[in-house]
Structure formats: structure tokens, C-alpha cells
Write an enzyme that holds these catalytic residues in place. Structure first.
Site, PDB file in Angstrom:
ATOM      1  N   THR A 161       8.677  -6.716 -12.858  1.00 29.48           N
ATOM      2  CA  THR A 161       8.458  -8.262 -12.769  1.00 29.48           C
ATOM      3  C   THR A 161       7.344  -8.263 -11.561  1.00 29.48           C
ATOM      4  O   THR A 161       7.892  -8.397 -10.862  1.00 29.48           O
ATOM      5  CB  THR A 161       9.219  -9.029 -12.980  1.00 29.48           C
ATOM      6  OG1 THR A 161      10.635  -8.759 -13.733  1.00 29.48           O
ATOM      7  CG2 THR A 161       9.351 -10.851 -13.037  1.00 29.48           C
ATOM      8  N   GLN A 205      -7.261  -0.631   5.615  1.00 24.32           N
ATOM      9  CA  GLN A 205      -7.795  -0.949   6.798  1.00 24.32           C
ATOM     10  C   GLN A 205      -9.152  -1.688   7.060  1.00 24.32           C
ATOM     11  O   GLN A 205      -9.671  -2.379   7.539  1.00 24.32           O
ATOM     12  CB  GLN A 205      -7.131  -0.446   8.612  1.00 24.32           C
ATOM     13  CG  GLN A 205      -6.169  -0.419   8.996  1.00 24.32           C
ATOM     14  CD  GLN A 205      -5.386  -1.347   9.083  1.00 24.32           C
ATOM     15  OE1 GLN A 205      -6.133  -2.287   9.971  1.00 24.32           O
ATOM     16  NE2 GLN A 205      -3.978  -0.481   9.342  1.00 24.32           N
ATOM     17  N   GLY A 212      -2.406  -5.962   0.853  1.00 22.79           N
ATOM     18  CA  GLY A 212      -2.965  -7.666   1.252  1.00 22.79           C
ATOM     19  C   GLY A 212      -2.440  -8.726   1.701  1.00 22.79           C
ATOM     20  O   GLY A 212      -3.138  -9.607   2.777  1.00 22.79           O
ATOM     21  N   HIS A 213      -1.231  -7.504   3.078  1.00 28.04           N
ATOM     22  CA  HIS A 213      -1.402  -8.808   4.279  1.00 28.04           C
ATOM     23  C   HIS A 213      -2.552  -8.231   5.483  1.00 28.04           C
ATOM     24  O   HIS A 213      -1.902  -9.126   6.814  1.00 28.04           O
ATOM     25  CB  HIS A 213       0.480  -8.565   4.101  1.00 28.04           C
ATOM     26  CG  HIS A 213       0.997  -7.093   5.268  1.00 28.04           C
ATOM     27  ND1 HIS A 213       0.948  -7.025   7.068  1.00 28.04           N
ATOM     28  CD2 HIS A 213       1.164  -5.760   4.862  1.00 28.04           C
ATOM     29  CE1 HIS A 213       1.106  -5.874   6.839  1.00 28.04           C
ATOM     30  NE2 HIS A 213       1.308  -4.575   5.605  1.00 28.04           N
ATOM     31  N   ALA A 241       0.850  -1.158  -0.202  1.00 20.29           N
ATOM     32  CA  ALA A 241       0.183   0.347  -0.128  1.00 20.29           C
ATOM     33  C   ALA A 241       0.349   1.426   0.054  1.00 20.29           C
ATOM     34  O   ALA A 241       0.766   1.945  -0.101  1.00 20.29           O
ATOM     35  CB  ALA A 241      -0.847  -0.049   1.356  1.00 20.29           C
ATOM     36  N   THR A 242       2.160   1.203   0.966  1.00 23.31           N
ATOM     37  CA  THR A 242       2.833   1.912   0.506  1.00 23.31           C
ATOM     38  C   THR A 242       3.345   3.266  -0.980  1.00 23.31           C
ATOM     39  O   THR A 242       3.485   3.842  -0.884  1.00 23.31           O
ATOM     40  CB  THR A 242       4.059   2.299   1.432  1.00 23.31           C
ATOM     41  OG1 THR A 242       3.855   1.785   2.862  1.00 23.31           O
ATOM     42  CG2 THR A 242       5.187   3.179   1.235  1.00 23.31           C
ATOM     43  N   ASN A 259      -5.837   3.422  11.066  1.00 24.76           N
ATOM     44  CA  ASN A 259      -4.977   1.725  12.028  1.00 24.76           C
ATOM     45  C   ASN A 259      -4.822   2.297  13.078  1.00 24.76           C
ATOM     46  O   ASN A 259      -4.342   0.996  13.652  1.00 24.76           O
ATOM     47  CB  ASN A 259      -3.976   2.067  11.230  1.00 24.76           C
ATOM     48  CG  ASN A 259      -3.129   3.189  10.936  1.00 24.76           C
ATOM     49  OD1 ASN A 259      -3.217   4.807  11.097  1.00 24.76           O
ATOM     50  ND2 ASN A 259      -1.482   2.924  11.114  1.00 24.76           N
ATOM     51  N   CYS A 295       4.926   0.912  12.083  1.00 26.09           N
ATOM     52  CA  CYS A 295       5.074   1.993  11.567  1.00 26.09           C
ATOM     53  C   CYS A 295       6.473   2.877  12.230  1.00 26.09           C
ATOM     54  O   CYS A 295       6.817   3.394  11.979  1.00 26.09           O
ATOM     55  CB  CYS A 295       5.113   2.311  10.112  1.00 26.09           C
ATOM     56  SG  CYS A 295       3.177   0.758   8.893  1.00 26.09           S
TER      57      CYS A 295
END
Length: 371
Positions: free
Chosen positions: A237, A182, A200-201, A71-72, A154, A319
């Protein structure tokens, strides 16, 4: 206490077993480059596109999805690209409006754009953590290039009125970016937006992958240059394994939306009972119930964490951990430095059990009482 009890779901979520199984063949056996023209490469490319479709289903099955490293990167792509695009169209659009309590990925990127001649406006929040809409209306005007706002905070879990902020941005002719990291798969997404960043995480998928969704007709200048992959917007890639994992996680979020919501709601109700002697930071009415940010007067939260080593909870954003600073989100609520340092964040989700929550609460309360 046996294995550590995990209560830090805002920092990251456990990998769903179904996601692990879906990823395994693409990590072990099917290693072809998805951008290669041979048969194994085409098979990898097909898996990537299936995953793209699965992620898009939670976003309304329209628009364009660009896979990123997380996301960053997606937020940086949206903010830098959107700001440059708008200024190229109208040199007078040099204002970027966001909320003071945004995640660092948004907040710091907006501030970094000041070096490129943009004006950063950080909107204050009310004591309940929700954005001050009157200040937003005053700030979002014809000079505005872009408005950025998170759906679910968050740190304190409040749900911002992103639909209203989008309306203000549209009326002013500005772009609107929503950080839905979130909220994606947990709460309804904004019905309209120009860009949405996801990860994703945070949805029981793998780390190292996210995406930027763009509405139909919106193309941004690339942030990175190279082979022109991802529709020319994000060179590099792709990992079929990560894409497949993200897609499977999104599919599960869609299928388990109601079940997860009921489970998290029940945990929230019990957690509020277990921590009845604490104050809740942020609105309880407009909130994602998997986030409980609480404070107790006179508590040394850092000491509490060291005394509860077998429980994984947080003092704020992962973070910002180790920075030595108290949470900028909590300070923005006006509760003061001391109260901010007396706060902890407990996050739970799909794999949290009631027994785990009760065991952890007993240990945390006992350690807090000793202080």
C-alpha cells in the site's frame, strides 16, 4: 552558538515548508487507501498519480515510475530484477559491473548477487575519484548483464561520465542503472538510461519514499510479491502523504533549479576560501558544488566532530557511520588510511546561509588548529 548549524545535506535535506504543507492534509484528514475503489480511495489515487507526474517531469516526462520505500529498495529492485531478466534471456550474461566507490546500496547488492552465480566487477577510480574508463571498456563485454553507476558520488561529490558508461553498456547489450540520488534535480541527468534510482529525502522531501524509473518497454520481475500494486512490480500500500510530498519536492526542484544552483555555487566559492589550508578530496572540475570533502594532515576527524557538537557535518557516508571503518570511497582514491581518517564532508544547499557557513568554518578551523 545557538541552534546547531546543519551542513550534512548529502545525508538528508531539511523538509521544504511547501512540502510539509502539501503533505499535511493527506496525513491528517484524507487517510483513504489509494488502492480502494470508493470515492475517498479514488481521490487518494489521483493525488498519487499527480505526484508521479511531478516526479517524472524531472526525468523527461517519459518512461515508467515505480514508487518504493526509498532509493535502497529501488536499487535492489533494479539490480536483482535486471540481473535475473538478462540471465533469463542469455545464460552467458553473468557479469555485473559497477564502480568501487559506489554507495553501499549498489556496491553491497552487486556483491550479494555473487551468491546467485553472478560475477561482480568493481571498477577502480583515478586519484580524482572519477572512474577509470579504460578499465570500464575492458570489463563491459558480451558477458555483462548489467552496469550500475552513480551520477554524483555521495561522499566526494564527483560527477561520473555516466553517458559514456551507458554507451559502453548499450554496445555490449547490457542494461544500465544510474543511481541519481545525489544528482536528481541538481545536475543534468543522463540523457539515456535503462533505470534510474531516486530518493525523496535528498531533495527536501520526506524520508520513506523513493522511486525506480524504467525506460519505455522495460519490465522487471518483482522483488516483492503481494497485491500487485505499482504496475505489478512493487506490491504494498502506497502512502499518499509521502507520494504527495515527493511530488511537491520534485516540483520545487524543477522550479528552483537555477536559483538553487547559483546559491550553492556561491557557498562553494566561499567554502573553498574558508578552508584554504585543507586539501579537497576528489575532482574540483567535475563536481557537484554542494559537496566539500576535505582533509587536513594529522587531523583526528572523529575528535574534531566531538569538539564541534553544534555543527552537523560528516566523516563520510551516513549509512556507514558507527561501523568503525574509514571510508571505502576515500581509500579508493589512494590517499591512505590515515588521510581518510583525517577527512570530513561538509554539505550545503537551499537553506544554508553564508553566515552559517562562515560561523561553522571558524569553529571547525579553530578546533583543527588546537590539534
Amino acid at each position: 552558538m545557538g541552534r546547531p548549524i546543519y551542513l550534512d545535506y548529502q545525508a538528508t535535506t531539511p523538509l521544504a515548508p511547501e512540502v510539509f504543507e502539501a503533505m499535511l492534509p493527506w496525513l491528517r484528514d484524507q487517510f483513504a487507501n489509494p488502492h480502494s475503489a470508493h470515492r475517498p480511495g479514488r481521490a487518494a489515487a489521483a493525488a498519487v498519480e499527480t505526484a508521479r507526474g511531478q516526479v517524472l517531469q524531472l526525468l523527461g516526462n517519459h518512461g515508467k515510475l515505480v514508487f518504493t520505500s526509498g532509493a535502497t529498495e529501488a536499487i535492489n529492485m533494479g539490480l536483482f530484477g535486471g540481473a535475473r531478466l538478462m540471465r533469463a534471456r542469455d545464460a552467458g550474461r553473468t557479469r555485473i559491473v559497477t564502480i568501487d566507490t559506489e554507495h553501499a546500496a549498489v556496491r553491497d547488492t552487486v556483491l550479494a548477487l555473487e551468491d546467485q552465480g553472478f560475477e561482480a566487477i568493481l571498477l577502480p577510480v583515478e586519484p580524482d575519484g572519477l572512474v577509470n574508463l579504460e578499465r570500464a571498456r575492458a570489463a563491459i563485454d558480451a558477458r555483462t548483464a548489467l552496469v550500475a553507476a552513480m551520477l554524483v558520488n555521495n561522499e566526494i561529490g564527483v560527477i561520473h561520465p555516466v553517458g559514456t558508461l551507458y554507451d559502453l553498456a548499450e554496445e555490449a547489450g547490457a542494461l544500465f542503472l544510474c543511481d541519481a540520488v545525489q544528482g536528481y534535480g541538481r545536475v543534468p541527468l543522463p540523457p539515456v538510461a535503462d533505470m534510474i534510482a531516486i530518493s525523496g529525502h535528498k531533495i527536501y522531501g520526506p524520508k520513506g519514499i523513493g522511486a525506480l524509473w524504467l525506460r519505455d518497454g522495460l519490465d522487471l520481475p518483482p522483488l516483492m510479491f503481494g497485491g500487485g500494486q505499482e504496475q505489478g512490480m512493487r506490491s504494498g500500500t502506497l502512502s499518499p502523504g509521502l507520494c504527495v510530498g515527493f511530488g511537491q519536492a520534485a516540483k520545487l526542484m524543477r522550479e528552483r533549479f537555477e536559483t538553487d544552483a547559483v546559491h550553492v555555487g556561491a557557498l562553494w566559492e566561499r567554502a573553498v576560501e574558508l578552508f584554504a589550508g585543507w586539501n579537497i578530496n576528489g575532482s574540483t572540475a567535475r563536481r557537484y558544488h554542494g559537496n566539500l570533502n576535505i582533509r587536513r594532515e594529522g587531523l583526528d576527524a572523529g575528535r574534531l566532530m566531538s569538539e564541534c557538537r553544534d555543527i552537523a557535518f560528516s566523516l563520510g557516508s551516513a549509512c556507514a557511520s558507527g561501523s568503525g571503518r574509514s571510508s571505502h570511497v576515500l581509500r579508493a582514491l589512494g590517499i591512505g588510511e590515515k588521510a581518510a581518517r583525517s577527512s570530513i564532508r561538509i554539505g550545503f544547499g537551499r537553506y544554508t546561509t553564508l553566515d552559517e557557513l562562515e560561523e561553522a568554518a571558524a569553529a571547525i578551523n579553530m578546533a583543527a588548529d588546537r590539534q
